[in-house]
Design an enzyme around this catalytic site. Structure first.
Site, mmCIF file in Angstrom:
data_model
loop_
_atom_site.group_PDB
_atom_site.id
_atom_site.type_symbol
_atom_site.label_atom_id
_atom_site.label_comp_id
_atom_site.label_asym_id
_atom_site.label_seq_id
_atom_site.Cartn_x
_atom_site.Cartn_y
_atom_site.Cartn_z
ATOM 1 N N ASP A 1 -9.196 12.457 -2.448
ATOM 2 C CA ASP A 1 -8.072 12.142 -1.583
ATOM 3 C C ASP A 1 -7.348 13.447 -1.298
ATOM 4 O O ASP A 1 -7.891 14.534 -1.518
ATOM 5 C CB ASP A 1 -7.154 11.097 -2.245
ATOM 6 C CG ASP A 1 -6.512 10.160 -1.237
ATOM 7 O OD1 ASP A 1 -5.677 10.643 -0.448
ATOM 8 O OD2 ASP A 1 -6.846 8.969 -1.224
ATOM 9 N N GLU B 1 2.757 0.241 4.489
ATOM 10 C CA GLU B 1 2.286 1.616 4.368
ATOM 11 C C GLU B 1 3.454 2.586 4.436
ATOM 12 O O GLU B 1 4.548 2.244 4.899
ATOM 13 C CB GLU B 1 1.314 1.950 5.518
ATOM 14 C CG GLU B 1 0.122 1.023 5.655
ATOM 15 C CD GLU B 1 -0.998 1.330 4.676
ATOM 16 O OE1 GLU B 1 -0.833 2.272 3.857
ATOM 17 O OE2 GLU B 1 -2.028 0.640 4.717
ATOM 18 N N HIS C 1 0.827 -1.205 0.000
ATOM 19 C CA HIS C 1 0.000 0.000 0.000
ATOM 20 C C HIS C 1 0.863 1.257 0.000
ATOM 21 O O HIS C 1 0.414 2.326 0.436
ATOM 22 C CB HIS C 1 -0.934 -0.031 1.223
ATOM 23 C CG HIS C 1 -2.217 0.693 1.025
ATOM 24 N ND1 HIS C 1 -2.564 1.812 1.742
ATOM 25 C CD2 HIS C 1 -3.261 0.462 0.185
ATOM 26 C CE1 HIS C 1 -3.754 2.238 1.375
ATOM 27 N NE2 HIS C 1 -4.201 1.439 0.420
ATOM 28 N N HIS D 1 -11.907 9.380 0.236
ATOM 29 C CA HIS D 1 -10.809 8.483 0.572
ATOM 30 C C HIS D 1 -9.651 9.232 1.234
ATOM 31 O O HIS D 1 -8.483 8.862 1.080
ATOM 32 C CB HIS D 1 -10.318 7.763 -0.687
ATOM 33 C CG HIS D 1 -9.703 6.438 -0.425
ATOM 34 N ND1 HIS D 1 -8.371 6.175 -0.661
ATOM 35 C CD2 HIS D 1 -10.211 5.280 0.065
ATOM 36 C CE1 HIS D 1 -8.103 4.922 -0.337
ATOM 37 N NE2 HIS D 1 -9.196 4.363 0.109
#
Length: 472
Positions: free
Chosen positions: A187, A406, A156, A378
Site C-alpha cells: 500500500d 471513505e 472504510h 493494494h
C-alpha cells in the site's frame, strides 16, 4: 437457435442518463481545488515510508511512545499475529500510561464474520472480547455500521492519530498488510507530524462516531444484534453523509509548507472525496498518475480519464496484475466464485487498453501491471502534475464511490517541496511493474481456469457483469 441481444429497455436508458447526470454533479459538490480550506503543514514533517515493514515498525514505535491519545480507524484489525501484536502494544501503552486516550474504530459487520471462502466463525470480535476479559477494558474497540448489511457499504475510513502525528495508509491491520511473515500486501504509507491535522481526524472519531447510538463496543460478548440497530444505522448514515473534517478557512501555505485538506466521502451524491478525485483528474495538464488495486473505474473517473487522454495529457495508471490481486486463487488450490474477480478486472483493463491503444502506442497512456513474487498490491491515490497529491483508502471503484464510508488527504504543494519524495515513491513502485504495450499482452478469457471462463461468460451473457462491477 442463435439469440439476439435486445435493445436497452427504457428503464436502462433512464438509469444511464441519471448516472451521467450524477457524474456531472460531482464537480459541483465542493469548491475548486485552489479554494478548498487546508491545514498548512511544514513539508519536512511529512515522510513517505518505504514498505509495509516500515509501516508496522513506525506504528508500534508511535504507540509505545504515546503520551496523550491513540485513535485508530481501519476497516479491520485481524485475529492473527499482526493484529494481536498491535492490540498487545495498545494494552501495554495503557498500562504504562493510564491517562492515554485509546480507541479503535473498525467496520461493525467485517469484525463479526470470518474470512471470505473460509469456515464460518465469530470473526475478529472474539479476539477483542477475549483480550478485554483477560487484560481489562482499557482498549475499547468500536464497530461502525455504515449500512444494515456489509454488501451495501462498510466503514472504510483510514488513519492512525497518535498524539500530534497522523500515520496514514490504505492498509488495514493483519499479517499481510504489515508484512508479519513471508507475504506482504503493498500500500502507500505516510507519516505526518501536524497537531491541527491530527485534531481534525480525531474529531470525527471522538465527536461523531463514538457517541452515536449505532456505534457499539465489540470488545464484549454482550453485543446487540444488527437488526436492533437498523433505525440508528439509517440516522448515522445521514449524519456521516453531511459530516466533514474541521478545517479553518483562509489559511495560507508558506514557502516551506504544503496544504493538507482532509476529506470525507459517503454516497454517490455531493460526495466531497469523489468530487475532488474528478477535479484532480480534470485539472491535470502535464502528468497524471493513478493508483488503484482493482481496475474497475467509476463512470465519472473513466470519462474524466478518457478526456485527459484525448487532450494528450500524459496518463499513468498503476494496477495490480491479476496474480497480485488479494482474491486471486492459484491454480493448485480449489477454485471458488470469489476467485473470478481478478479475471473480471483484467477483462476490464483489456477493454480499456484496446479502446486507447493509439494513446498507448504514442506513449501518452502508460498502463503498468504490478507483480512481485507471491505478494499482493493494494495501492490507492493520485499524483497530479507536480503540485497535487491524494492519499486515500478509497479503491477508486464503484463500491467506494457509492457505498462505503471513505476518507483521504489532499496535499497541495505549490512550492514543489514533496516532489522528490513522490519521485522516489513512484520509482520504488514501478520497479516491480511491466508496461502493457498492447491489449493482447493480457491473457484472453480462453486461457482462464474453466470455472472462471464459465462464470464470466454467464455474467456477460446476462449483462450481470455490470452489476458485479458496481458492488465489488
Amino acid at each position: 437457435m442463435k439469440k439476439t441481444l435486445e435493445p436497452p429497455s427504457r428503464t436502462a436508458t433512464f438509469l444511464a442518463a441519471m448516472q451521467r447526470w450524477r457524474g456531472r454533479r460531482h464537480a459541483a459538490a465542493v469548491p475548486r481545488l485552489d479554494l478548498l480550506p487546508c491545514i498548512p503543514v511544514v513539508a519536512a514533517n511529512i515522510v513517505t515510508l518505504a514498505a509495509p515493514a516500515a509501516f508496522r515498525e513506525t506504528l508500534l514505535q508511535l504507540v509505545a511512545a504515546a503520551n496523550e491519545r491513540i485513535l485508530i480507524s481501519t476497516l479491520y484489525l485481524q485475529d492473527d499475529d499482526a493484529g494481536r501484536e498491535v492490540l498487545a502494544a495498545l494494552y501495554a501503552a495503557k498500562r504504562a500510561r493510564p491517562e492515554v486516550q485509546i480507541a479503535v474504530f473498525v467496520d461493525w459487520h467485517r469484525a463479526q464474520r470470518g474470512l471470505i471462502g473460509k469456515a464460518a466463525s465469530t470473526g475478529n470480535a472474539a479476539l477483542y472480547a477475549d483480550m478485554a476479559a483477560r487484560l481489562g477494558p482499557g482498549v475499547p474497540i468500536y464497530g461502525v455500521p455504515v449500512q444494515k448489511r456489509e454488501l451495501l457499504g462498510v466503514m472504510h475510513l483510514k488513519g492512525f492519530v497518535i498524539d500530534g502525528a497522523v500515520l496514514y495508509s490504505g492498509a488495514s491491520i493483519n499479517d499481510v498488510y504489515l508484512h508479519r511473515h513471508q507475504r506482504y500486501r503493498l500500500d502507500r504509507y505516510h507519516l505526518i507530524e501536524s497537531r491541527p491535522l491530527a485534531d481534525s481526524l480525531a474529531a470525527l472519531m471522538t465527536d461523531v462516531l463514538r457517541p452515536d447510538a449505532a456505534v457499539r463496543r465489540l470488545d464484549t460478548v454482550s453485543r446487540p444484534g444488527t437488526a436492533s440497530l437498523h433505525q440508528a444505522i439509517v440516522k448515522l448514515r445521514r449524519i456521516l453523509a453531511a459530516s466533514s473534517y474541521p478545517t479553518a478557512a483562509g489559511a495560507m501555505i508558506g514557502n516551506e509548507q504544503v496544504g493538507i485538506t482532509p476529506l470525507l466521502g459517503l454516497g454517490s451524491r455531493a460526495n466531497p472525496l469523489n468530487s475532488v478525485i474528478v477535479q484532480l483528474i480534470e485539472s491535470a495538464t502535464q502528468r497524471l498518475v493513478v493508483f488503484t488495486p482493482y481496475f474497475n473505474l467509476p463512470g465519472p473517473v473513466r470519462r474524466a480519464l478518457d478526456e485527459k487522454i484525448r487532450q494528450q495529457c500524459r496518463v499513468t495508471i498503476v494496477v495490480g496484475d491479476k496474480t497480485a490481486n488479494d482474491y486471486y486463487i492459484p491454480a493448485d488450490q480449489p477454485f471458488s466464485t470469489i476467485g473470478a474477480l481478478p479475471y473480471l478486472y483484467e477483462a476490464n483493463l483489456r477493454r480499456f487498453c484496446k479502446t486507447h491503444q493509439n494513446a498507448v502506442d504514442q506513449g501518452l497512456l502508460d498502463l503498468h501491471l504490478w507483480c512481485h513474487d507471491h505478494h499482493s498490491f493494494h495501492l490507492k491515490g493520485l499524483l497530479v502534475d507536480d503540485d497535487y497529491a491524494l492519499l486515500t483508502g478509497s479503491n477508486i471503484n464503484p463500491r467506494a464511490w457509492r457505498l462505503d464510508l471513505e476518507n483521504g488527504l489532499l496535499i497541495h504543494d505549490p512550492h514543489r517541496r514533496l516532489l522528490e519524495q513522490h519521485r522516489v515513491e513512484i520509482e520504488r513502485i514501478l520497479a516491480h511493474t511491466r508496461r502493457l504495450d498492447h491489449h493482447q499482452g493480457l491473457d484472453g478469457i480462453e486461457t482462464y481456469p474453466l470455472p472462471a471462463q464459465r462464470l464470466l461468460k454467464r455474467l456477460a451473457r446476462t449483462r450481470a457483469d455490470r452489476l458485479v462491477n458496481q458492488v465489488l
